[in-house]
Design a protein around this motif. Sequence first.
Motif, PDB file in Angstrom:
ATOM      1  N   ARG A  33       0.866  -1.180   0.000  1.00  0.00           N
ATOM      2  CA  ARG A  33       0.000   0.000   0.000  1.00  0.00           C
ATOM      3  C   ARG A  33       0.898   1.224   0.000  1.00  0.00           C
ATOM      4  N   TYR A  34       0.634   2.171  -0.903  1.00  0.00           N
ATOM      5  CA  TYR A  34       1.448   3.390  -0.933  1.00  0.00           C
ATOM      6  C   TYR A  34       1.082   4.322   0.212  1.00  0.00           C
ATOM      7  N   GLY A  35      -0.158   4.212   0.690  1.00  0.00           N
ATOM      8  CA  GLY A  35      -0.539   5.081   1.798  1.00  0.00           C
ATOM      9  C   GLY A  35      -1.636   4.440   2.611  1.00  0.00           C
TER      10      GLY A  35
ATOM     11  N   GLY B 263      -5.030   3.652   4.031  1.00  0.00           N
ATOM     12  CA  GLY B 263      -6.360   3.877   3.507  1.00  0.00           C
ATOM     13  C   GLY B 263      -6.460   3.795   1.999  1.00  0.00           C
ATOM     14  N   GLN B 264      -5.293   3.766   1.301  1.00  0.00           N
ATOM     15  CA  GLN B 264      -5.353   3.589  -0.156  1.00  0.00           C
ATOM     16  C   GLN B 264      -5.589   2.116  -0.459  1.00  0.00           C
ATOM     17  N   PRO B 265      -6.227   1.813  -1.577  1.00  0.00           N
ATOM     18  CA  PRO B 265      -6.338   0.405  -1.952  1.00  0.00           C
ATOM     19  C   PRO B 265      -4.943  -0.148  -2.236  1.00  0.00           C
ATOM     20  N   PRO B 266      -4.703  -1.417  -1.971  1.00  0.00           N
ATOM     21  CA  PRO B 266      -3.355  -1.951  -2.180  1.00  0.00           C
ATOM     22  C   PRO B 266      -2.978  -1.962  -3.660  1.00  0.00           C
ATOM     23  N   ALA B 267      -1.737  -1.550  -3.949  1.00  0.00           N
ATOM     24  CA  ALA B 267      -1.228  -1.613  -5.320  1.00  0.00           C
ATOM     25  C   ALA B 267      -0.887  -3.056  -5.664  1.00  0.00           C
ATOM     26  N   LEU B 268      -0.447  -3.810  -4.649  1.00  0.00           N
ATOM     27  CA  LEU B 268      -0.249  -5.254  -4.780  1.00  0.00           C
ATOM     28  C   LEU B 268      -1.010  -5.901  -3.636  1.00  0.00           C
TER      29      LEU B 268
ATOM     30  N   GLY C 166      -1.600  -6.517 -17.878  1.00  0.00           N
ATOM     31  CA  GLY C 166      -2.622  -6.022 -16.962  1.00  0.00           C
ATOM     32  C   GLY C 166      -2.956  -4.588 -17.266  1.00  0.00           C
ATOM     33  N   PRO C 167      -4.183  -4.184 -16.956  1.00  0.00           N
ATOM     34  CA  PRO C 167      -4.594  -2.817 -17.264  1.00  0.00           C
ATOM     35  C   PRO C 167      -3.800  -1.783 -16.468  1.00  0.00           C
ATOM     36  N   SER C 168      -3.887  -0.554 -16.910  1.00  0.00           N
ATOM     37  CA  SER C 168      -3.191   0.540 -16.236  1.00  0.00           C
ATOM     38  C   SER C 168      -3.617   0.611 -14.774  1.00  0.00           C
ATOM     39  N   GLY C 169      -2.632   0.716 -13.884  1.00  0.00           N
ATOM     40  CA  GLY C 169      -2.941   0.790 -12.463  1.00  0.00           C
ATOM     41  C   GLY C 169      -3.065  -0.571 -11.802  1.00  0.00           C
ATOM     42  N   ALA C 170      -2.774  -1.648 -12.560  1.00  0.00           N
ATOM     43  CA  ALA C 170      -2.930  -3.001 -12.023  1.00  0.00           C
ATOM     44  C   ALA C 170      -1.860  -3.337 -10.988  1.00  0.00           C
ATOM     45  N   GLY C 171      -0.729  -2.637 -11.042  1.00  0.00           N
ATOM     46  CA  GLY C 171       0.343  -2.907 -10.089  1.00  0.00           C
ATOM     47  C   GLY C 171       1.603  -3.468 -10.727  1.00  0.00           C
ATOM     48  N   LYS C 172       1.702  -3.388 -12.057  1.00  0.00           N
ATOM     49  CA  LYS C 172       2.874  -3.949 -12.745  1.00  0.00           C
ATOM     50  C   LYS C 172       4.155  -3.254 -12.307  1.00  0.00           C
ATOM     51  N   SER C 173       4.134  -1.926 -12.327  1.00  0.00           N
ATOM     52  CA  SER C 173       5.345  -1.194 -11.934  1.00  0.00           C
ATOM     53  C   SER C 173       5.694  -1.488 -10.489  1.00  0.00           C
ATOM     54  N   THR C 174       4.690  -1.518  -9.639  1.00  0.00           N
ATOM     55  CA  THR C 174       4.943  -1.757  -8.219  1.00  0.00           C
ATOM     56  C   THR C 174       5.573  -3.136  -8.009  1.00  0.00           C
ATOM     57  N   LEU C 175       5.087  -4.128  -8.763  1.00  0.00           N
ATOM     58  CA  LEU C 175       5.643  -5.475  -8.656  1.00  0.00           C
ATOM     59  C   LEU C 175       7.119  -5.484  -9.064  1.00  0.00           C
TER      60      LEU C 175
ATOM     61  N   PHE D 132      13.240   1.510 -16.634  1.00  0.00           N
ATOM     62  CA  PHE D 132      12.123   2.181 -15.971  1.00  0.00           C
ATOM     63  C   PHE D 132      11.085   2.657 -16.978  1.00  0.00           C
ATOM     64  N   GLN D 133       9.839   2.687 -16.518  1.00  0.00           N
ATOM     65  CA  GLN D 133       8.736   3.125 -17.381  1.00  0.00           C
ATOM     66  C   GLN D 133       8.981   4.549 -17.893  1.00  0.00           C
ATOM     67  N   GLU D 134       9.539   5.401 -17.024  1.00  0.00           N
ATOM     68  CA  GLU D 134       9.825   6.778 -17.447  1.00  0.00           C
ATOM     69  C   GLU D 134      11.318   6.975 -17.737  1.00  0.00           C
TER      70      GLU D 134
ATOM     71  N   ASP E 242      10.004  -2.223 -17.441  1.00  0.00           N
ATOM     72  CA  ASP E 242       8.670  -1.678 -17.208  1.00  0.00           C
ATOM     73  C   ASP E 242       8.202  -1.020 -18.500  1.00  0.00           C
ATOM     74  N   GLU E 243       7.433  -1.757 -19.263  1.00  0.00           N
ATOM     75  CA  GLU E 243       6.960  -1.311 -20.576  1.00  0.00           C
ATOM     76  C   GLU E 243       8.108  -0.764 -21.413  1.00  0.00           C
ATOM     77  N   PRO E 244       9.102  -1.607 -21.658  1.00  0.00           N
ATOM     78  CA  PRO E 244      10.340  -1.113 -22.295  1.00  0.00           C
ATOM     79  C   PRO E 244      10.188  -0.777 -23.771  1.00  0.00           C
TER      80      PRO E 244
ATOM     81  N   LEU F 292       4.167  -5.276 -20.374  1.00  0.00           N
ATOM     82  CA  LEU F 292       3.846  -4.867 -21.742  1.00  0.00           C
ATOM     83  C   LEU F 292       2.399  -4.444 -21.799  1.00  0.00           C
ATOM     84  N   HIS F 293       2.081  -3.638 -22.807  1.00  0.00           N
ATOM     85  CA  HIS F 293       0.675  -3.310 -23.028  1.00  0.00           C
ATOM     86  C   HIS F 293       0.143  -3.983 -24.289  1.00  0.00           C
ATOM     87  N   ALA F 294       1.035  -4.696 -25.013  1.00  0.00           N
ATOM     88  CA  ALA F 294       0.621  -5.319 -26.274  1.00  0.00           C
ATOM     89  C   ALA F 294       0.610  -6.839 -26.122  1.00  0.00           C
TER      90      ALA F 294
END
Lengths: 251, 264
Positions: B10-12, B14-19, B36-45, B86-88, B171-173, B204-206
Amino acid sequence: MYGTTPGRRLAVAGVLTAAIAWSVWVTGFAPSQWDLSAVREFVAGMFPPDWTVLPTVIAKMGETIGIAFLGTLIAFLLAFPLSFAAARGLSPDWIGAPVRGVAAFFRAIPEILWALLFLVATDLGNISGILALAAHNVGILTKLMAEVYEAAPAGPQEAVLSTGAAPAAVVWHGILPWSLPHLFSHLFFRFECNIRTATVLGLVGAGGIGHLLMLHRSLLQYDRMLVDTLGILALVLLSDALGALVRRQVT
Amino acid sequence: MIELEGVTHRYGEGQPPALDGVSLVIGAGERVALLGPSGAGKSTLLRSIAGLVRPTHGVVRFRGRPVTGASPGELREIRKEIAVIFQEYHLIEPYTALGNVLVGRFGHLPLWRVLLGLFPRADRELARRALAELGLADYAQVPVRRLSGGQRQRVAVARALVQGGAVILGDEPVSNLDPATARMVLELLCERNRREGTTLVLSLHAPELALQFFDRIVVLRAGRVVMDRPAREVTPGDLAAAYGVRTPGAPPGQGGGAGIAGAL
Ligand SMILES: Nc1ncnc2c1ncn2[C@@H]1O[C@H](COP(=O)(O)OP(=O)(O)OP(=O)(O)O)[C@@H](O)[C@H]1O
Ligand SMILES: [Mg+2]
């Protein structure tokens, strides 16, 4: 002033009037009591200016620039390691908090007070000026530089960290490259300020053109004071121009 | 090689868990695509595997050693073996492309060399070759802030390639690359996997690229693993269902129906 009510405007006017009345009362600011004959004598004494002191004035201008430069440089050399220690997130709080405290103390004491302290201690004009600027500015630069590191983007730091590099490498390659232009910008701005401050420090005896002005004043040589003043004016304009030039290069 | 045991993050408060209770074992030399869709937790994993995120619960192990709670020294040894794209991108903006690729060598060099930027000839050669393989030979001396998005992404890939660890996390290279270049980059990474047994975990997103280049597909949704299967057993319909998207080809009412609502 849009959106203010008449009542509010009245309150502002009342506070302003009270502030003016109080200030005039505590300072004894009363133009009717000025002795204009002294001013007349002073102005008359300034003309014609005594240009024979020009070479001395120019030499003393150089001295002031030298004082400002060395003061800024020493401050930077000390602040460079201190700023890393002061930056939140870079060092633990048991190091950071005391360093930040000491830096705050050093910059809380004005340059002119530092100069008087060093004059008592060293009895040497130029050195006192340099040390006074260094002492005050090490406090300022430590804070400003630490804030630059704190604002540095996390991405590059993370990239360096993720290669298994040492913490020093993370700071050196992850934080510094982004920070350098900001550090230089702060540094040159302080140099610019310090040229102006150095002239004032001269008035209390800490070397340079200000010192010369004080000397001529004490000898009532107003014709020379005029040349000194023109020198100071040139110096301030010069430092402004220098600062503008550097800022254009950096940004 | 990599083990996750009930990893929750959990990043914070009360936030929903990222993983949310992710357990996963990835063997040496595997090629795993993370979908997995955006926000699924791929980067966090991926970040928790690299020890860049400390999970709130659960354990991550690398070669049997816990990453979670490792000493700073151990963590450096582990990170040296795990290269991250990294994704960015996370490039050092004022540095040249070559300078950024050489960052991949930092973990292998003595500190004085790293601080002075004095790299052995062999490392420079390695970095130049990686840039050339990614079609950036002419850009080695160009500051990365003057490169295009796709060029920057390839610099980030090159940096991971020269690190030469046992694992490459991506991460989405290929997110910013045209289809042909994306395939070229994935081919390069797969070749590294075949030749040196480097473990690949790439998000990946593809889906079609995942099916073509990888031997295992893991799908995350809302922080949970909703599918984990060998790629040759996965059909496009399965993927659609796992993503929670109803596709025209998939029969209705097969898990996909409640999908989007379930993901949110
Ligand atoms: N730094 C952060 N601070 C707070 N919350 C975060 C942070 N990073 C991610 N999250 C949250 O964690 C969840 C998972 O994010 P994550 O970045 O792992 O998703 P993702 O699968 O990589 O998505 P995408 O495909 O968009 O990159 C999201 O709901 C996001 O809001
Ligand atoms: Mg992501």
